[in-house]
Write an enzyme that holds these catalytic residues in place. Structure first.
Site, PDB file in Angstrom:
ATOM      1  N   LYS A 198     -56.374 -15.856  11.801  1.00 55.51           N
ATOM      2  CA  LYS A 198     -55.485 -15.357  10.746  1.00 55.51           C
ATOM      3  C   LYS A 198     -54.499 -16.445  10.326  1.00 55.51           C
ATOM      4  CE  LYS A 198     -51.970 -11.909   9.776  1.00 55.51           C
ATOM      5  NZ  LYS A 198     -51.281 -10.669  10.169  1.00 55.51           N
ATOM      6  N   ARG A 256     -55.260  -7.605  15.278  1.00 49.46           N
ATOM      7  CA  ARG A 256     -56.073  -6.640  16.033  1.00 49.46           C
ATOM      8  C   ARG A 256     -56.642  -5.547  15.142  1.00 49.46           C
ATOM      9  NH1 ARG A 256     -50.882  -7.037  17.312  1.00 49.46           N
ATOM     10  NH2 ARG A 256     -49.446  -5.290  17.106  1.00 49.46           N
ATOM     11  N   GLU A 341     -51.261  -4.424  22.851  1.00 46.36           N
ATOM     12  CA  GLU A 341     -50.510  -5.360  22.012  1.00 46.36           C
ATOM     13  C   GLU A 341     -49.711  -4.579  20.957  1.00 46.36           C
ATOM     14  OE1 GLU A 341     -52.212  -8.572  19.243  1.00 46.36           O
ATOM     15  OE2 GLU A 341     -51.684  -9.780  20.979  1.00 46.36           O
TER      16      GLU A 341
HETATM   17  O1  F6P Z   1     -51.070 -14.432  20.285  1.00 46.70           O
HETATM   18  C1  F6P Z   1     -51.490 -13.157  19.885  1.00 46.70           C
HETATM   19  C2  F6P Z   1     -52.219 -13.217  18.577  1.00 46.70           C
HETATM   20  O2  F6P Z   1     -51.336 -13.520  17.560  1.00 46.70           O
HETATM   21  C3  F6P Z   1     -52.967 -11.926  18.307  1.00 46.70           C
HETATM   22  O3  F6P Z   1     -52.163 -10.958  17.761  1.00 46.70           O
HETATM   23  C4  F6P Z   1     -54.038 -12.413  17.395  1.00 46.70           C
HETATM   24  O4  F6P Z   1     -55.084 -11.492  17.254  1.00 46.70           O
HETATM   25  C5  F6P Z   1     -54.445 -13.679  18.108  1.00 46.70           C
HETATM   26  O5  F6P Z   1     -53.242 -14.205  18.594  1.00 46.70           O
HETATM   27  C6  F6P Z   1     -55.160 -14.694  17.268  1.00 46.70           C
HETATM   28  O6  F6P Z   1     -54.386 -15.102  16.183  1.00 46.70           O
HETATM   29  P1  F6P Z   1     -55.033 -15.883  14.969  1.00 46.70           P
HETATM   30  O7  F6P Z   1     -56.066 -15.001  14.351  1.00 46.70           O
HETATM   31  O8  F6P Z   1     -53.902 -16.178  14.029  1.00 46.70           O
HETATM   32  O9  F6P Z   1     -55.661 -17.145  15.508  1.00 46.70           O
END
Ligand code: F6P
Length: 511
Positions: A198, A256, A341
């Site tokens: 993300k 999530r 979470e």
């Molecule tokens: O550190 C927790 C978190 O932010 C989760 O909420 C999320 O799903 C995961 O890390 C991965 O984040 P990203 O998709 O931004 O790499």
């Protein structure tokens, strides 16, 4: 958006009194004896999911009080605010619109719906191109947390619906053993890497993505645009990283809750565009159910309130997930992130400390394996742990006998937990009266799985709404990230200045 914390409602002390006077002594066996229609009263068919709640420590009086609690906390209004696109994730000032990702064209006035479908169409067209491309036989998803668990769980669950000829790999851990083991099995010319993040800043994912790209180039790989795609809200960062094939999503999709977005690309490659649309349709049916069903027939609401009843009145600290289907083996891990979470918080949405317990621990393994490991504790241990059985009526294999025995075992465990056994004496006695919920899916299809996941999302929404917390942030993961950044160079240099003695001692050990 006006929310009232559960401990400031009139229903809360009434529930406390009711629990002390009646609830604590509730006996399932007596409840079934005194209400021959208990199964009918406490089971229901929701879209694609049948749920039997009758083996829970709950009667109509307690449930009516819980409905009052939900009303007084403003749960229906808070739910409507989510579906209206209000910024209910107040600590990050973001809307919470994963439901929009599965809203059919024309079904919502939300201004982002057109963009959602434009992106979905582009992503599904790409997925179909990859499916038709016989030269690509390996799909490697690099992501962690929501960018790993959702797609991994769904691809595993729907293996029977996946196209032949392509293998799916999920690399999440920064532990290089994981990536190295996958790279040993694949060749650059036949591999598609999906970098799913993300934020496009997560240490684990960026480290794995850099290593994968380096490996690709060092092993004669050509055409990054063909062999790497990025799934992210941060398309800019993906381009800077050197990936031009990108599929975007938006800040109003929590990690999530993101498997319905571009993060679902591995799912779409596995089960095809039509399958992915079925997954979305199943989830949308559950969204509509949650949005419109009256409280008494609203399954996510009932489950979320049951969770509050167990956590804050019975004091149960954990819940065990028992999927009786090996393809659902990643479901417990997926639900851990979704629930823990989201609701593992000890301050309310305004930042004030809460005076009551929030998220339980979720854990579990597929049945029947769990039966031969930890079910001993579930049956005879000193703690009571509500168990959630997930059964699928139709098997996706043709082997005789297995499925009947599998389902018989699921039923037997739920029965044994409830009935117990008092006549065997000593070590052979079982107290019984141990609660469970039993879910039945007719088949493990994209639609039923979509509905099942959305059911859990809304259930977690409900308990979080009652607790008055922000279920959509995750500040609790930040501190460890910061400290790791400080410790990484110290591991190299050995500089332990200012560290606590335990961390300093371990640092020297690990060098
Ligand atoms: O550190 C927790 C978190 O932010 C989760 O909420 C999320 O799903 C995961 O890390 C991965 O984040 P990203 O998709 O931004 O790499």
């Amino acid at each position: 958006m006006h929310r009232v914390r559960c401990d400031r409602t009139a229903a809360w002390p009434r529930l406390q009194t009711y629990y002390k006077e009646q609830g604590a002594n509730f006996d399932l066996r007596t409840a079934f004896d005194s209400d021959p229609k208990r199964f009918a009263h406490f089971s229901q068919q929701a879209p694609h999911v049948f749920a039997d709640l009758s083996k829970n420590l709950l009667n109509h009086v307690a449930e009516a009080l819980l409905f009052e609690l939900a009303q007084q906390c403003g749960v229906p209004a808070y739910r409507d605010a989510m579906f209206a696109g209000e910024k209910i994730n107040n600590t990050e000032q973001r809307a919470v619109k994963h439901w929009l990702l599965r809203a059919p064209k024309g079904s919502s006035a939300d201004p982002d719906l057109a963009l959602v479908h434009e992106t979905l169409d582009a992503m599904l067209a790409y997925a179909e191109r990859v499916r038709a491309d016989d030269a690509i036989t390996e799909v490697v998803n690099i992501g962690i947390g929501g960018s790993d668990l959702g797609p991994q769980m769904v691809v595993t669950a729907l293996a029977a619906h996946a196209m032949p000829g392509k293998r799916f790999h999920f690399v999440s851990n920064i532990d290089g053993h994981e990536l190295a083991a996958v790279l040993e099995q694949v060749k650059p010319e036949s591999t598609l890497f999906l970098v799913a993040s993300k934020t496009f800043t997560t240490l684990e994912t960026m480290t794995n993505a850099r290593s994968a790209k380096r490996w690709f180039e060092q092993n004669g790989g050509k055409d990054i645009a063909r062999h790497f795609a990025a799934l992210t809200t941060n398309v800019e960062a993906a381009r800077e990283f050197g990936i031009d094939t990108t599929f975007g999503f938006w800040d109003w999709v929590g990690g999530r809750y993101s498997l319905w977005s571009a993060i679902g690309l591995p799912i779409a490659i596995a089960i095809g565009a039509a399958g992915f649309r079925d997954l979305l349709a199943g989830a949308h049916a559950m969204d509509e159910h949650f949005r419109t069903a009256p409280a008494q027939a609203n399954l996510p609401l009932r489950l979320g309130l049951l969770d509050v009843w167990y956590r804050d009145f019975h004091g149960f600290g954990s819940r065990s997930i028992a999927p009786y289907h090996s393809a659902l083996r990643r479901v417990p891990a997926y639900l851990q992130q979704l629930e823990m979470e989201s609701n593992g918080k000890s301050v309310d949405a305004q930042g004030a400390a809460v005076t009551y317990a929030t998220s339980p621990v979720l854990w579990g393994e597929p049945g029947t394996n769990g039966q031969h490991a930890y079910f001993q504790m579930l049956h005879q241990g000193t703690d009571r742990v509500p168990v959630e059985f997930i059964a699928v009526k139709q098997p996706a294999h043709a082997l005789p006998v297995h499925h009947e025995l599998l389902l018989a075992n699921a039923l037997a465990q739920a029965q044994a937990l409830m009935q117990g056994r008092q006549d065997a004496g000593g070590h052979r006695n079982f107290s019984g009266n141990r609660p469970s919920t039993f879910f039945v899916l007719d088949e493990l299809s994209p639609a039923s799985l979509g509905a099942f996941i959305a059911l859990y999302e809304h259930r977690v929404f409900t308990s979080g709404a009652v607790w008055g917390i922000d279920s959509f942030d995750q500040w609790g993961v930040e501190l460890g990230k910061v400290l790791a950044q400080d410790l990484a160079p110290r591991l190299a240099s050995g500089d332990a200045a200012g560290l606590d003695p335990s961390t300093a001692g371990l640092l020297q050990r690990l060098r």
